[in-house]
Structures are given as C-alpha cells and as structure tokens.
Design an enzyme around this catalytic site. Structure first.
Site, PDB file in Angstrom:
ATOM      1  N   ASP A 272      22.454 -28.322 -63.422  1.00 52.92           N
ATOM      2  CA  ASP A 272      22.415 -29.777 -63.368  1.00 52.92           C
ATOM      3  C   ASP A 272      23.314 -30.312 -64.483  1.00 52.92           C
ATOM      4  O   ASP A 272      23.021 -30.102 -65.665  1.00 52.92           O
ATOM      5  CB  ASP A 272      20.967 -30.246 -63.556  1.00 52.92           C
ATOM      6  CG  ASP A 272      20.779 -31.736 -63.343  1.00 52.92           C
ATOM      7  OD1 ASP A 272      21.760 -32.485 -63.452  1.00 52.92           O
ATOM      8  OD2 ASP A 272      19.632 -32.139 -63.081  1.00 52.92           O
TER       9      ASP A 272
ATOM     10  N   HIS B 128      21.718 -30.915 -59.559  1.00 54.27           N
ATOM     11  CA  HIS B 128      20.832 -32.037 -59.854  1.00 54.27           C
ATOM     12  C   HIS B 128      20.024 -32.530 -58.659  1.00 54.27           C
ATOM     13  O   HIS B 128      18.901 -33.003 -58.809  1.00 54.27           O
ATOM     14  CB  HIS B 128      21.675 -33.206 -60.386  1.00 54.27           C
ATOM     15  CG  HIS B 128      20.910 -34.436 -60.722  1.00 54.27           C
ATOM     16  ND1 HIS B 128      20.027 -34.493 -61.779  1.00 54.27           N
ATOM     17  CD2 HIS B 128      20.874 -35.666 -60.132  1.00 54.27           C
ATOM     18  CE1 HIS B 128      19.484 -35.709 -61.838  1.00 54.27           C
ATOM     19  NE2 HIS B 128      19.984 -36.432 -60.843  1.00 54.27           N
TER      20      HIS B 128
ATOM     21  N   GLY C  36      18.337 -43.320 -60.179  1.00 54.81           N
ATOM     22  CA  GLY C  36      19.304 -44.343 -60.536  1.00 54.81           C
ATOM     23  C   GLY C  36      19.252 -44.573 -62.049  1.00 54.81           C
ATOM     24  O   GLY C  36      19.738 -43.733 -62.798  1.00 54.81           O
TER      25      GLY C  36
ATOM     26  N   SER D 170      15.071 -37.370 -61.707  1.00 56.01           N
ATOM     27  CA  SER D 170      16.191 -37.993 -62.407  1.00 56.01           C
ATOM     28  C   SER D 170      15.666 -39.233 -63.158  1.00 56.01           C
ATOM     29  O   SER D 170      14.721 -39.112 -63.937  1.00 56.01           O
ATOM     30  CB  SER D 170      17.300 -38.320 -61.413  1.00 56.01           C
ATOM     31  OG  SER D 170      18.489 -38.676 -62.068  1.00 56.01           O
ATOM     32  N   TRP D 171      16.250 -40.422 -62.943  1.00 52.92           N
ATOM     33  CA  TRP D 171      15.658 -41.624 -63.543  1.00 52.92           C
ATOM     34  C   TRP D 171      14.194 -41.768 -63.144  1.00 52.92           C
ATOM     35  O   TRP D 171      13.381 -42.264 -63.926  1.00 52.92           O
ATOM     36  CB  TRP D 171      16.441 -42.875 -63.152  1.00 52.92           C
ATOM     37  CG  TRP D 171      15.635 -44.127 -63.328  1.00 52.92           C
ATOM     38  CD1 TRP D 171      15.020 -44.857 -62.346  1.00 52.92           C
ATOM     39  CD2 TRP D 171      15.293 -44.751 -64.568  1.00 52.92           C
ATOM     40  NE1 TRP D 171      14.324 -45.908 -62.898  1.00 52.92           N
ATOM     41  CE2 TRP D 171      14.478 -45.863 -64.258  1.00 52.92           C
ATOM     42  CE3 TRP D 171      15.597 -44.484 -65.903  1.00 52.92           C
ATOM     43  CZ2 TRP D 171      13.976 -46.707 -65.236  1.00 52.92           C
ATOM     44  CZ3 TRP D 171      15.091 -45.330 -66.883  1.00 52.92           C
ATOM     45  CH2 TRP D 171      14.296 -46.422 -66.546  1.00 52.92           C
TER      46      TRP D 171
END
Length: 316
Positions: free
Chosen positions: A267, A295, A43, A110-111
């Site tokens: 990605d 991703h 996120g 990711s985050w």
C-alpha cells in the site's frame, strides 16, 4: 473478488439534515431486522457505491451506508464549509440515533479507518466491533509520503502527471499549491487540479492498475468533490494533533472493542508503517498483512480478509 457476497439492492434510502448547510444521503440493505453495521467510506470525499454492501452477510447484517458531507449523493456537493473530522464524527452518531440503533459494528477503510477510530475513541459505547483496512491516521509523515516524497519514487510517471498543474516554484509544498488551485474562482483551473489530484490516487491504489477508477477521476463532478474535500482535510491536518488517534489515552478508550486490522503490504497510499504503529499501540487488535496487495479493498486478498472479519463478528 469471489469472496464477496452477491449484489443486493437497498430496501430503504433517505436523507438526514445534519446542519444548516449539509444533508446526508443514507441507505439500508440486507436484513431489516439484522445486526447493524455501518460502512465508513474513504477519501474523504469518495462517497459510497453498490459494491460496499457486499462485505457483509445480507442475511445477518442490517447494512448502513451513507455519503459523508459534500460527498456522493449528499448535498451540497464538494462543500467545505462546516466540514471537519469532528463534524463527521458527530454525523456518524446522528445517523445511529436517527435510525434507532443501540450498538453497531463499524467498518472503515483508508480515510474510513481514520473516521472509524475518531468515532470509536469519541463514542466507544455504541461500538460492538471495528473492522479497519488500509490504516490512515492523518499524521504529517503519512501525508508527506504520498503527496510529497515517497510514492513519487515508485510511480514516477504518474507523479509527473500529478505535479504538472503546479508551477515548478511551488512544488516544494504540493498540499499548499493544490489547496490554492482547488479553491480557485476559475473553473478551468479548479477542475484541472481536481482531475490531476484524483487521478494520482486512483493510479496508485492497486498492485494492478484499476482503469475504471482512473476513468472516474476524469469525471468533473466526482473529481471536484473528491479532490477538494481530501485536500481541505489534509491541508488542515484533520483538525487534530499529529498522531492524536494513536495516543495512549485515545487507544485506552477502545482496547475492549474487538478489532481487526487488514493492511496491504504494498500500500503506497497508506503505507503499512501506520497499520503497524496502530498494532503496537493497540496490541489487543487482530492484525493481518496481505503480502500481495496494495491499498484497494477490491484486491482479492484484502476483500477475503474483510469478509472473514465481518463474518467473525456476526455473533456479536
């Protein structure tokens, strides 16, 4: 995703009050007496899911999942107050201490990779190993690529939907324009923006469209938390210097930590250039490019390498 472990249920759930405002939801699954691993979701604002337990051998690992501030089952939902990168870093440490864990493996995509790096660089001592996927370091160039000029060239039809809520005169700074709408007092404006912001990311996360993820972007409660929190963090550039997580003095704190980096070649949310920048700054890390992936951690090649990485660290 045949490489993932079978579905399991949590044997413990709980909440932890981390501020006057925020209470976090957490859960534990796998082996109650196993080796601790913490899963840091993406996120920011995405929350965890049952699937996230399946990257770890449940006979070996004590698997800890939690929803970050304002996300998932944590309360209050979508709250931006007292919600920064460094608040979340402290929350990870609070959870470790609350659960009486001495050291653990830290897993983030990711985050989640951003938060894992920020946490490990702040608290290297409790980190036994790092498993990082879809590397994101919150540099301005990364944000511009996805939200302004980059991915738009590859997904033009999805881009048109993303820019639709924004007046043409404001489209030269999509982050700022969305920040205004996502914080509007008008519920209709805010929720329309939240759905469009969330759909843009869900539409670009995989080589093959994940319809289930796109449908989730239309759910108001989920989209509101996801979009508002993401934009809040990105608009404020993570409350850190541009490139801070890649600076030598930061990487020097974690060079001794066994680390695996897994990155999809295609990605377009967190482009491979960032993973490569991390590898160059941190040559001790094991680096994998998945040639036929985007991703998402749900893509077969990525999922397989993530499970191999967690299996590799079972002996720690």
């Amino acid at each position: 995703m045949a490489s993932l472990y079978a579905e399991i249920s949590a044997f413990e759930t709980g909440t932890l009050k981390v501020s006057d405002i925020h209470t976090l939801y957490y859960e534990i699954s796998g082996n109650e007496n196993g080796k601790p691993v913490v899963f840091l979701h993406g996120g920011p604002g995405g929350g965890t899911s049952e699937l996230d337990r399946r990257y770890f051998d449940p006979e070996v690992y004590k698997i800890i999942l939690f929803d970050q501030r304002g996300s998932g089952k944590s309360t209050p939902s979508a709250c931006l107050e007292h919600n920064t990168t460094w608040d979340l870093v402290e929350d990870v440490e609070r959870i470790r201490k609350h659960l009486g864990i001495h050291k653990w493996v830290v897993f983030g995509g990711s985050w989640g990779s951003t938060l894992a790096l920020a946490y490990a660089e702040t608290y290297p001592e409790p980190v036994k190993a790092l498993v990082l996927r879809g590397i994101f370091t919150l540099r301005k160039s990364e944000l511009v690529f996805f939200y302004q000029n980059g991915t738009s060239h590859i997904f033009p039809e999805a881009w048109d939907e993303f820019i639709a809520p924004i007046p043409e005169a404001e489209r030269d700074d999509m982050m700022k324009a969305y920040h205004s709408q996502l914080n509007s007092d008008d519920d209709a404006i805010r929720l329309r923006a939240a759905r469009a912001w969330s759909k843009w990311e869900m539409s670009t996360s995989r080589m093959n469209l994940d319809l289930e993820a796109v449908e989730r972007a239309a759910q108001d409660d989920w989209a509101n938390a996801f979009a508002r929190i993401e934009n809040h963090f990105f608009f404020n550039e993570g409350w850190m210097r541009d490139g801070q997580l890649l600076e030598k003095q930061a990487i020097d704190k974690i060079r001794h930590i066994p680390t695996v980096i897994v990155q999809g070649r295609y990605d377009v949310i967190c482009p491979a250039t960032t993973a490569w920048a991390l590898k160059k700054a941190f040559p001790e890390a094991e680096f994998h490019i998945v040639p036929n992936a985007g991703h998402s951690s749900k893509e077969d090649g990525i999922a397989k390498l993530l499970v191999e990485a967690t299996n590799k660290f079972r002996h720690l």
